[in-house]
Scaffold this motif. Structure first.
Motif, mmCIF file in Angstrom:
data_model
loop_
_atom_site.group_PDB
_atom_site.id
_atom_site.type_symbol
_atom_site.label_atom_id
_atom_site.label_comp_id
_atom_site.label_asym_id
_atom_site.label_seq_id
_atom_site.Cartn_x
_atom_site.Cartn_y
_atom_site.Cartn_z
ATOM 1 N N VAL A 117 -19.820 -18.497 7.473
ATOM 2 C CA VAL A 117 -21.299 -18.295 7.996
ATOM 3 C C VAL A 117 -22.061 -17.473 7.422
ATOM 4 O O VAL A 117 -23.344 -17.522 7.390
ATOM 5 N N ALA A 118 -21.725 -16.021 6.981
ATOM 6 C CA ALA A 118 -22.161 -15.312 6.204
ATOM 7 C C ALA A 118 -22.744 -15.745 4.824
ATOM 8 O O ALA A 118 -23.702 -14.768 4.246
ATOM 9 N N ASP A 119 -22.347 -16.781 4.418
ATOM 10 C CA ASP A 119 -22.589 -17.299 3.081
ATOM 11 C C ASP A 119 -23.645 -18.419 3.164
ATOM 12 O O ASP A 119 -23.669 -19.121 2.146
ATOM 13 N N ALA A 120 -24.247 -18.499 4.477
ATOM 14 C CA ALA A 120 -25.097 -19.631 4.530
ATOM 15 C C ALA A 120 -26.054 -19.607 3.552
ATOM 16 O O ALA A 120 -26.521 -20.541 3.235
ATOM 17 N N PRO A 121 -27.071 -18.437 3.133
ATOM 18 C CA PRO A 121 -28.065 -18.504 2.336
ATOM 19 C C PRO A 121 -27.521 -19.488 0.773
ATOM 20 O O PRO A 121 -28.381 -20.143 0.352
ATOM 21 N N ARG A 122 -26.524 -19.068 0.178
ATOM 22 C CA ARG A 122 -26.068 -19.677 -0.827
ATOM 23 C C ARG A 122 -25.905 -21.108 -0.855
ATOM 24 O O ARG A 122 -26.448 -21.992 -1.719
ATOM 25 N N ILE A 123 -25.199 -21.301 0.393
ATOM 26 C CA ILE A 123 -24.824 -22.903 0.692
ATOM 27 C C ILE A 123 -26.182 -23.660 0.880
ATOM 28 O O ILE A 123 -26.226 -24.834 0.426
#
Length: 549
Positions: A117-123
């Motif tokens: 969830v906290a890695d949403a920007p990269r994904i």
């Protein structure tokens, strides 16, 4: 949790559709906060978004169906309005069906799990780039095919079917989740300004035979108490008047933080022994509640998702001694017959539950108890069901919801003999809700004439006044249409009312209190997010009607 935002020259725009429970909502808030922190814009116009995230639920069949329908509808909108748009599916559905979904939903460009969830920007950025490259390749393939068809018109007998250009979806799903957010995690709240959900833990250690949550969410893991308190302080400073503590099992909070902890303490006896063996100052739900209660400000702390096996006398005393803790607890019991509790692997006996309810009500006067039951579980006989009905009538829960059992793949109960027909399950649910209806009317009647502290939610909409009901798959049907009851209260539908909640009413899942709007001559009108005192003058089946004091 902090909220920050950067600006890029031409930021990508992301739309989000979030389904399911409050815990899933917090995950959505973290994704949005993380996106904003990296300068990515959030839009409500899904058709104009560069990417759409569907944050899914997979708790029971109805939730899965809603999630799949939403994904397919999003794909249809993209096909009609924005073919270059990336479609990302997050949450419990890909966490549960990591291997199956890419084959079943080729429309989806990326799948992400609980830990991401906290890695949403990269994904999001990677998926948009992959989608655009794929979309461009498709367009080129279409152009090439057109040229090929033109040159082969004379060869009509030959079929021209170039291999479709399709890139495999991005899959970012850990097999066993272990993520837990902290205060430093960016977050964009989706709740109204005056209340917030505070996730104090993630995962679950219970072996309930009907439940898939441990498989989807992993083992119980608590946040550090100081971190939770830091978040609470920030929320209160922002104007939050109600902190709703959520997790899969709030009463287990802190027990996994002890040295060399063992997960094998799910039952009441082992759990109490573990609590009694804790050193002085150890983190527990009691220590957390006490520290939150000591914070400055006028606010409520609401305790949700407690487990009957993990209540202690200390917790009862803590609630009684902490005035900022709402006189309300959510304690799902699921059944009361001994055989059903055993088949459900609930780790509590009928006598334990009866004694616990007696102790809670004796220790915390005027407390509202909310529970849920499952009807139609495999092997539930008419006798077992009648025992449940008798318990509902005798115990008189202030708030109660009823599920029909959902046979879930991957659970012990899903393989049990004695699965019941859907008709039987639905009939039992209707009977259980009818029994609770009589209780609810009596409970509502008991409030008439009392003065309550309430939290104002805003002006009641025409729809709220007409229907006065809410339905949620997670909590069962809580309110029926009560137009006849409303009309008896001097034309409630025809006047302006504020809607508020008391201590006995959790957001979205319980009743409401409708307040007559005062004329200017009658004094200042309370604003949204303010506490005020009201005198209860009437009720519907599940809601109350009040006058400002």
């Amino acid at each position: 949790m902090k909220q920050q935002q950067k600006r890029h020259t031409k930021p990508h725009r992301v739309g989000m559709i979030s389904l399911g429970c409050a815990k899933n909502l917090v995950d959505a808030e973290i994704m949005l906060g993380s996106l904003l922190k990296e300068g990515i814009e959030i839009t409500n116009d899904v058709a104009q978004a560069d990417a759409v995230i569907v944050n899914t639920c997979s708790f029971i069949d109805a939730a899965q169906e809603e999630s799949v329908d939403t994904i397919l509808e999003s794909a249809e909108v993209r096909e009609a309005k924005n073919r270059g748009q990336a479609l990302i599916v997050s949450g419990c559905l890909p966490q549960r069906f990591r291997d199956e979904l890419p084959k079943l939903l080729p429309e989806v460009d990326a799948f992400m799990g609980i830990d991401q969830v906290a890695d949403a920007p990269r994904i999001v950025e990677e998926t948009i780039a992959r989608r655009r490259a794929n979309h461009q390749a498709r367009r080129q393939a279409s152009s090439d095919r057109g040229q090929e068809i033109k040159t082969r018109l004379a060869e009509a007998e030959r079929s021209v079917n170039p291999t479709p250009v399709h890139q495999a979806p991005l899959i970012e799903v850990n097999l066993r989740p272990n993520y837990i957010p902290d205060y430093g995690t960016a977050r964009f709240r989706l709740t109204p300004k005056h209340f917030a959900y505070v996730k104090i833990a993630e995962g679950c250690n219970h072996p309930c035979s009907f439940c898939i949550i441990p498989r989807m969410r992993g083992s119980h893991r608590s946040r550090q108490q100081a971190d939770v308190v830091a978040e609470a302080k920030a929320l209160i400073a922002e104007g939050v008047k109600e902190l709703n503590l959520i997790s899969q099992d709030s009463t287990y909070y802190g027990l996994d933080l002890r040295t060399n902890h063992s997960r094998a303490i799910a039952g009441p006896e082992k759990f109490n022994a573990a609590v009694n063996a804790l050193p002085a100052g150890a983190t527990t739900i009691c220590s957390l509640v006490q520290e939150l209660n000591a914070l400055e400000g006028d606010f409520w702390v609401r305790l949700l998702y407690t487990h009957p096996a993990h209540w202690t006398d200390e917790l009862i005393q803590t609630i009684a001694e902490c005035p900022k803790v709402a006189r309300y607890v959510d304690i799902p019991l699921q059944h009361i017959h001994e055989n059903m509790l055993e088949r459900m692997r609930r780790e509590t006996s009928q006598q334990h539950i009866v004694d616990l309810i007696r102790r809670i009500r004796a220790g915390v006067p005027d407390i509202a108890l909310r529970t849920t039951f499952i009807v139609g579980f495999p092997g539930e006989t008419e006798e077992y069901f009648e025992t449940l009905l008798d318990f509902v009538r005798e115990t008189r829960f202030e708030r109660l919801g009823v599920f029909t059992y959902s046979q879930e793949e991957g659970t012990r109960a899903g393989k049990m003999a004695g699965q019941l027909p859907e008709k039987v399950k639905q009939r039992r649910r209707e009977l259980a809700m009818a029994a609770q209806h009589d209780v609810a009317v009596a409970v509502a009647e008991s409030f008439v004439g009392r003065t309550l502290k309430v939290l104002v939610e805003g002006e009641a909409s025409a729809r709220q006044l007409k229907e006065a009901k809410v339905s949620s798959w997670e909590h069962g049907l809580l309110r029926q249409a009560v137009n006849s009851g409303l009309n008896k209260l001097n034309g409630l539908n025809e006047k302006k009312y504020l809607v508020a909640r008391g201590e006995a009413d959790a957001p979205d899942i319980d009743g409401r209190i409708y307040l007559k709007v005062q004329s200017p001559a009658q004094g200042r009108r309370p604003q949204t997010g303010e506490f005020t005192q009201v005198r209860i003058i009437g009720h519907t089946d599940y809601d109350l009607v009040g006058d400002l004091e």
